[in-house]
Write a protein that holds these residues in place. Structure first.
Motif, PDB file in Angstrom:
ATOM      1  N   SER A  88       0.834  -1.208   0.000  1.00 32.30           N
ATOM      2  CA  SER A  88       0.000   0.000   0.000  1.00 32.30           C
ATOM      3  C   SER A  88       0.866   1.254   0.000  1.00 32.30           C
ATOM      4  O   SER A  88       1.637   1.488   0.930  1.00 32.30           O
ATOM      5  N   ASN A  89       0.711   2.048  -1.046  1.00 37.75           N
ATOM      6  CA  ASN A  89       1.378   3.353  -1.068  1.00 37.75           C
ATOM      7  C   ASN A  89       0.348   4.466  -0.861  1.00 37.75           C
ATOM      8  O   ASN A  89       0.582   5.611  -1.196  1.00 37.75           O
ATOM      9  N   ASP A  90      -0.791   4.096  -0.291  1.00 41.91           N
ATOM     10  CA  ASP A  90      -1.861   5.035   0.011  1.00 41.91           C
ATOM     11  C   ASP A  90      -1.347   6.085   1.002  1.00 41.91           C
ATOM     12  O   ASP A  90      -0.754   5.747   2.037  1.00 41.91           O
ATOM     13  N   GLU A  91      -1.588   7.330   0.693  1.00 42.77           N
ATOM     14  CA  GLU A  91      -1.138   8.440   1.544  1.00 42.77           C
ATOM     15  C   GLU A  91      -1.664   8.308   2.970  1.00 42.77           C
ATOM     16  O   GLU A  91      -0.968   8.653   3.927  1.00 42.77           O
ATOM     17  N   GLN A  92      -2.869   7.791   3.125  1.00 36.44           N
ATOM     18  CA  GLN A  92      -3.444   7.602   4.459  1.00 36.44           C
ATOM     19  C   GLN A  92      -2.615   6.607   5.280  1.00 36.44           C
ATOM     20  O   GLN A  92      -2.383   6.818   6.461  1.00 36.44           O
ATOM     21  N   ASP A  93      -2.194   5.508   4.632  1.00 38.86           N
ATOM     22  CA  ASP A  93      -1.373   4.518   5.335  1.00 38.86           C
ATOM     23  C   ASP A  93      -0.015   5.105   5.709  1.00 38.86           C
ATOM     24  O   ASP A  93       0.468   4.900   6.827  1.00 38.86           O
ATOM     25  N   LEU A  94       0.591   5.819   4.782  1.00 40.87           N
ATOM     26  CA  LEU A  94       1.899   6.426   5.064  1.00 40.87           C
ATOM     27  C   LEU A  94       1.808   7.412   6.220  1.00 40.87           C
ATOM     28  O   LEU A  94       2.675   7.423   7.111  1.00 40.87           O
ATOM     29  N   ASN A  95       0.756   8.221   6.238  1.00 36.85           N
ATOM     30  CA  ASN A  95       0.570   9.184   7.328  1.00 36.85           C
ATOM     31  C   ASN A  95       0.214   8.490   8.640  1.00 36.85           C
ATOM     32  O   ASN A  95       0.653   8.915   9.711  1.00 36.85           O
ATOM     33  N   LYS A  96      -0.572   7.431   8.543  1.00 40.77           N
ATOM     34  CA  LYS A  96      -0.951   6.695   9.747  1.00 40.77           C
ATOM     35  C   LYS A  96       0.279   6.071  10.403  1.00 40.77           C
ATOM     36  O   LYS A  96       0.392   6.054  11.631  1.00 40.77           O
ATOM     37  N   ALA A  97       1.207   5.577   9.599  1.00 43.85           N
ATOM     38  CA  ALA A  97       2.440   4.994  10.140  1.00 43.85           C
ATOM     39  C   ALA A  97       3.219   6.036  10.941  1.00 43.85           C
ATOM     40  O   ALA A  97       3.826   5.717  11.968  1.00 43.85           O
ATOM     41  N   LYS A  98       3.186   7.268  10.493  1.00 42.12           N
ATOM     42  CA  LYS A  98       3.896   8.342  11.203  1.00 42.12           C
ATOM     43  C   LYS A  98       3.299   8.590  12.583  1.00 42.12           C
ATOM     44  O   LYS A  98       3.995   9.026  13.495  1.00 42.12           O
ATOM     45  N   LYS A  99       2.023   8.293  12.752  1.00 39.44           N
ATOM     46  CA  LYS A  99       1.382   8.460  14.055  1.00 39.44           C
ATOM     47  C   LYS A  99       1.923   7.458  15.081  1.00 39.44           C
ATOM     48  O   LYS A  99       1.721   7.635  16.272  1.00 39.44           O
ATOM     49  N   TYR A 100       2.562   6.407  14.587  1.00 41.21           N
ATOM     50  CA  TYR A 100       3.147   5.388  15.468  1.00 41.21           C
ATOM     51  C   TYR A 100       4.666   5.533  15.531  1.00 41.21           C
ATOM     52  O   TYR A 100       5.382   4.561  15.736  1.00 41.21           O
ATOM     53  N   SER A 101       5.147   6.734  15.365  1.00 43.96           N
ATOM     54  CA  SER A 101       6.599   6.943  15.302  1.00 43.96           C
ATOM     55  C   SER A 101       7.319   6.505  16.575  1.00 43.96           C
ATOM     56  O   SER A 101       8.525   6.278  16.553  1.00 43.96           O
ATOM     57  N   ASN A 102       6.583   6.345  17.676  1.00 42.87           N
ATOM     58  CA  ASN A 102       7.208   5.857  18.897  1.00 42.87           C
ATOM     59  C   ASN A 102       7.611   4.389  18.796  1.00 42.87           C
ATOM     60  O   ASN A 102       8.524   3.943  19.493  1.00 42.87           O
ATOM     61  N   ILE A 103       6.942   3.631  17.899  1.00 44.50           N
ATOM     62  CA  ILE A 103       7.289   2.210  17.757  1.00 44.50           C
ATOM     63  C   ILE A 103       7.603   1.790  16.321  1.00 44.50           C
ATOM     64  O   ILE A 103       8.245   0.759  16.122  1.00 44.50           O
ATOM     65  N   VAL A 104       7.166   2.559  15.328  1.00 49.13           N
ATOM     66  CA  VAL A 104       7.444   2.214  13.926  1.00 49.13           C
ATOM     67  C   VAL A 104       8.627   3.047  13.435  1.00 49.13           C
ATOM     68  O   VAL A 104       8.561   4.266  13.411  1.00 49.13           O
ATOM     69  N   LYS A 105       9.685   2.344  13.055  1.00 50.03           N
ATOM     70  CA  LYS A 105      10.917   3.012  12.625  1.00 50.03           C
ATOM     71  C   LYS A 105      10.804   3.581  11.208  1.00 50.03           C
ATOM     72  O   LYS A 105      11.293   4.660  10.931  1.00 50.03           O
ATOM     73  N   ASP A 106      10.156   2.822  10.293  1.00 52.22           N
ATOM     74  CA  ASP A 106      10.050   3.275   8.903  1.00 52.22           C
ATOM     75  C   ASP A 106       8.983   2.459   8.185  1.00 52.22           C
ATOM     76  O   ASP A 106       8.498   1.457   8.703  1.00 52.22           O
ATOM     77  N   TYR A 107       8.642   2.895   6.974  1.00 53.22           N
ATOM     78  CA  TYR A 107       7.609   2.268   6.154  1.00 53.22           C
ATOM     79  C   TYR A 107       8.222   2.024   4.783  1.00 53.22           C
ATOM     80  O   TYR A 107       8.707   2.960   4.146  1.00 53.22           O
TER      81      TYR A 107
END
Length: 135
Positions: free
Chosen positions: A97-116
């Motif tokens: 998924s390269n959906d902008e919503q998914d990419l932005n949602k991943a940023k909301k988890y920046s405390n545990i998600v290192k990258d997408y």
């Protein structure tokens, strides 16, 4: 190289599992992944082993779209139990998924998600994930 004793791959695509194993072998990555086909199976395994540091992952490669429990639901559950765990895992989201919503949602988890990263991952992505020495 990032030290990875235990790695979880949470993804329902069996072909991707096969390709990932080959990519690791071709790039001399010694980590042996434990595969889960959905987030619920991974959460259950983490809960069952929350007091066994050796069974908990150092690294998680997480897909977004899966049956039963998707990547976002996994992150919610994992985030809630993080304080109970003896160590936090480094999580990379890997999705088609390269959906902008998914990419932005991943940023909301920046405390545990290192990258997408977008599938299929390549050697350059592995270098970022495992901090490989460049030859």
């Amino acid at each position: 190289m990032r030290k990875v004793e235990k790695m979880y791959v949470i993804d329902d695509d069996k072909i991707y599992h096969f390709l990932l194993k080959n990519l690791f072998r071709q790039n001399n990555i010694a980590a042996t992944p434990v595969f889960f086909s959905n987030g619920q199976d991974a959460i259950d395994h983490i809960k069952a082993n929350k007091n066994n540091n050796a069974e908990l992952p150092d690294l998680i490669l997480l897909d977004v779209n899966m049956p039963i429990m998707d990547g976002w639901q996994f992150l919610e559950e994992y985030n809630m139990m993080l304080e109970e765990l003896p160590k936090a895992s480094t999580i990379f989201m890997i999705s088609s998924s390269n959906d902008e919503q998914d990419l932005n949602k991943a940023k909301k988890y920046s405390n545990i998600v290192k990258d997408y990263f977008l599938k299929p991952i390549c050697k350059e992505d592995l270098e970022k994930i495992f901090i490989l020495d460049r030859a």
